[in-house]
Design a protein around this motif. Structure first.
Motif, short mmCIF file in Angstrom:
data_model
loop_
_atom_site.label_atom_id
_atom_site.label_comp_id
_atom_site.label_asym_id
_atom_site.label_seq_id
_atom_site.Cartn_x
_atom_site.Cartn_y
_atom_site.Cartn_z
N GLU A 161 10.63 2.24 -0.18
CA GLU A 161 11.41 2.06 -1.25
C GLU A 161 11.10 0.68 -1.86
O GLU A 161 11.14 0.41 -3.14
N ASN A 162 10.99 -0.38 -0.85
CA ASN A 162 10.52 -1.75 -1.43
C ASN A 162 9.23 -1.60 -2.16
O ASN A 162 9.13 -2.13 -3.11
N PHE A 163 8.29 -1.25 -1.43
CA PHE A 163 6.83 -1.10 -2.06
C PHE A 163 6.82 -0.34 -3.19
O PHE A 163 6.24 -0.75 -4.22
N LEU A 164 7.32 0.90 -3.56
CA LEU A 164 7.36 1.59 -4.64
C LEU A 164 8.18 0.85 -5.86
O LEU A 164 7.79 0.80 -6.95
N ALA A 165 9.27 0.31 -5.37
CA ALA A 165 10.04 -0.65 -6.56
C ALA A 165 9.30 -1.65 -7.13
O ALA A 165 9.25 -1.81 -8.33
N ALA B 195 6.30 0.10 -9.31
CA ALA B 195 7.00 0.69 -10.37
C ALA B 195 7.39 -0.88 -11.40
O ALA B 195 7.29 -0.63 -12.52
N SER B 196 7.93 -1.89 -11.10
CA SER B 196 8.18 -3.16 -11.80
C SER B 196 6.84 -3.93 -12.13
O SER B 196 7.16 -4.55 -13.21
N ASN C 219 -5.37 -4.44 -10.41
CA ASN C 219 -5.11 -4.13 -11.96
C ASN C 219 -3.69 -3.77 -12.29
O ASN C 219 -2.86 -4.32 -13.08
N LYS C 220 -3.49 -2.54 -11.56
CA LYS C 220 -2.33 -1.77 -11.95
C LYS C 220 -2.28 -0.74 -10.60
O LYS C 220 -3.02 -0.56 -10.09
N ILE C 221 -1.11 -0.23 -10.64
CA ILE C 221 -0.73 0.64 -9.74
C ILE C 221 0.15 2.14 -10.47
O ILE C 221 0.83 1.60 -11.16
#
Length: 163
Positions: free
Chosen positions: A26-30, A33-34, A152-154
């Motif tokens: 949850e931490n990693f995905l949030a 996403a941010s 660069n991005k995820i």
């Protein structure tokens, strides 16, 4: 669930172990996403061991989790079924028990001595060629890559096998 880290040296697709490490994922995905990790450096790289990133300061001393704790850290989620048993394991970096923030590392080979000390929350399912390029990077005497390597991005994927 999976994510693709688009780095300056290529992509790493990571399957996340959301059932075994729910708070960590949850931490990693949030954070993904941010855009928290966008533009961050891989600041530590040790051939035969691992590459580490996820610190927005680029120093290896920064980074906070999404959880509202005084130090921005959260507890370990150690699972007997998840081990540092192969190349491409993704774990939270920490400075001791229960000090997970935003930093993570990817192993270059099995490291049993890490088991029980770091939360495993994923593994690389595509991009081993990128991992090979990362491992071959020249580093300075503090294990910092001489060439700047960034996330660069995820991209977040609902299906771990989605391209």
């Amino acid at each position: 669930m999976s994510v693709t880290l688009n780095t300056t040296l290529g992509d790493l697709k990571i399957e996340l172990f959301c059932e075994q490490a729910p708070r960590t994922c949850e931490n990693f995905l949030a954070l993904c996403a941010s855009g928290y990790y966008n533009g961050t450096l891989f600041h530590r790289n040790i051939k035969g061991f691992m590459i580490q990133g996820g610190d927005p300061t680029g120093t290896g001393k920064g980074g906070r989790s999404i959880y509202n704790t005084p130090n921005g850290k959260f507890p370990d989620e150690i699972s007997d079924g998840l081990k540092h048993g192969k190349r491409g394991i993704v774990s939270m970096a920490n400075s001791g028990p229960n000090t997970n923030g935003s930093q993570f590392f990817v192993t270059y080979k099995a490291h049993a001595h890490l088991n029980g000390k770091y939360t495993v929350f994923g593994h690389v399912i595509d991009g081993m060629d990128t991992l090979d390029r990362l491992e071959k990077l020249p580093v300075d005497d503090k294990d910092r890559p001489r060439q700047e390597v960034k996330i660069n991005k995820i991209t977040i994927h609902a299906n771990p096998m989605a391209m």
